[in-house]
Scaffold this active site. Structure first.
Site, PDB file in Angstrom:
ATOM      1  N   GLY A  12     112.439  19.319  -2.957  1.00 60.32           N
ATOM      2  CA  GLY A  12     113.658  18.548  -2.712  1.00 60.32           C
ATOM      3  C   GLY A  12     113.628  17.114  -3.188  1.00 60.32           C
ATOM      4  N   ASN A  14     115.028  15.917  -5.889  1.00 56.63           N
ATOM      5  CA  ASN A  14     116.390  15.561  -6.308  1.00 56.63           C
ATOM      6  C   ASN A  14     117.308  15.391  -5.101  1.00 56.63           C
ATOM      7  OD1 ASN A  14     116.893  15.195  -9.216  1.00 56.63           O
ATOM      8  ND2 ASN A  14     115.955  17.216  -9.404  1.00 56.63           N
ATOM      9  N   ILE A  92     119.720  32.775  -8.907  1.00 60.48           N
ATOM     10  CA  ILE A  92     120.883  32.737  -9.789  1.00 60.48           C
ATOM     11  C   ILE A  92     122.110  33.131  -8.974  1.00 60.48           C
ATOM     12  CG2 ILE A  92     121.951  33.765 -11.822  1.00 60.48           C
ATOM     13  CD1 ILE A  92     119.142  34.129 -12.978  1.00 60.48           C
ATOM     14  N   LEU A  93     123.160  32.358  -9.060  1.00 57.58           N
ATOM     15  CA  LEU A  93     124.373  32.626  -8.293  1.00 57.58           C
ATOM     16  C   LEU A  93     125.136  33.811  -8.887  1.00 57.58           C
ATOM     17  CD1 LEU A  93     125.682  28.970  -7.784  1.00 57.58           C
ATOM     18  CD2 LEU A  93     124.149  30.288  -6.319  1.00 57.58           C
ATOM     19  N   HIS A 109     118.788  20.464 -15.048  1.00 60.32           N
ATOM     20  CA  HIS A 109     117.778  21.256 -15.753  1.00 60.32           C
ATOM     21  C   HIS A 109     116.855  20.307 -16.507  1.00 60.32           C
ATOM     22  CE1 HIS A 109     116.143  24.799 -17.683  1.00 60.32           C
ATOM     23  NE2 HIS A 109     116.207  24.173 -18.852  1.00 60.32           N
ATOM     24  N   LEU A 144     122.822  31.704 -17.832  1.00 61.23           N
ATOM     25  CA  LEU A 144     121.606  31.012 -17.406  1.00 61.23           C
ATOM     26  C   LEU A 144     121.576  29.626 -18.035  1.00 61.23           C
ATOM     27  CD1 LEU A 144     118.824  30.986 -16.010  1.00 61.23           C
ATOM     28  CD2 LEU A 144     117.880  31.983 -18.109  1.00 61.23           C
TER      29      LEU A 144
END
Length: 205
Positions: A12, A14, A92-93, A109, A144
């Site tokens: 965490g 970020n 991945i959503l 990213h 992606l």
């Protein structure tokens, strides 16, 4: 002011940068909920330190990914979240999730997309011999690391760089540009046209 929901899986850092930016008045918003798929994520402890509400949701309790995402969506809606921020979230959503929050999900990213999507990107950058790498804040779509790019920051790849040393320098820039992108969203300055994101009346230096 933007109501933010943050999805996390790990340490965490970020998330910490975003919290500190809010505390410093650099983001006009508040984090309404931090949701983790990992009960041991240090990000949860970071959030609790600032009295931010957290919730662990165990994906093993759901029959499929879509049902899991629907649960997360219900929590985000309950908290009136306007923006979903992925901060080291490792799942991945599903299209279901993305459609509900279309152009309202951000990710960061550690590479200059569209180069090097996926994992282990610093190693890929060094192995390919690129002279610069960096980081990218982008909206999330069904691909992606393929959504419209909001902000990028270049980081030089040094001759003696290791995967770890390059990652460390890129991470410092992540902590700078992610809060900036969130603030631009809060101010309503991000305009999406096709694959391009334009920043209204803004000159990034």
């Amino acid at each position: 002011m933007v109501n933010i929901g943050v999805l996390v899986s790990g340490s965490g850092t970020n998330l910490q940068a975003i919290i500190e930016a809010i505390e410093a008045g650099k983001i006009e918003g508040k984090i309404c909920i931090v949701i983790s798929d990992n009960p041991d994520a240090y990000a949860i402890k970071r959030a609790k330190k600032y009295n931010i509400k957290t919730q662990y949701i165990n994906y093993k309790e759901f029959s499929n990914r879509e049902e899991y995402d629907k649960k997360i969506i219900s929590v985000l809606k309950e908290k009136d979240c306007d923006l979903v921020v992925l901060a080291g979230y490792m799942k991945i959503l599903t299209p279901c999730f993305i459609n509900v929050y279309k152009n309202k999900i951000m990710n960061i990213h550690p590479a200059l997309l569209p180069s090097f999507p996926g994992l282990h990107v610093q190693k890929k950058a060094i192995d390919h011999g690129v002279k610069v790498s960096g980081c990218t804040v982008h909206f999330v779509d069904e691909g992606l690391d393929s959504g419209p790019i909001i902000i990028q920051q270049v980081v030089e790849v040094k001759d003696d760089d290791t995967e770890e040393s390059l990652a460390e320098r890129i991470l410092r820039e992540e902590h700078r540009i992610y809060p900036r992108a969130i603030q631009l969203f809060s101010e309503g300055k991000l305009i999406i046209k096709g694959r391009r994101v334009f920043i209204k009346e803004e000159n990034l230096k």
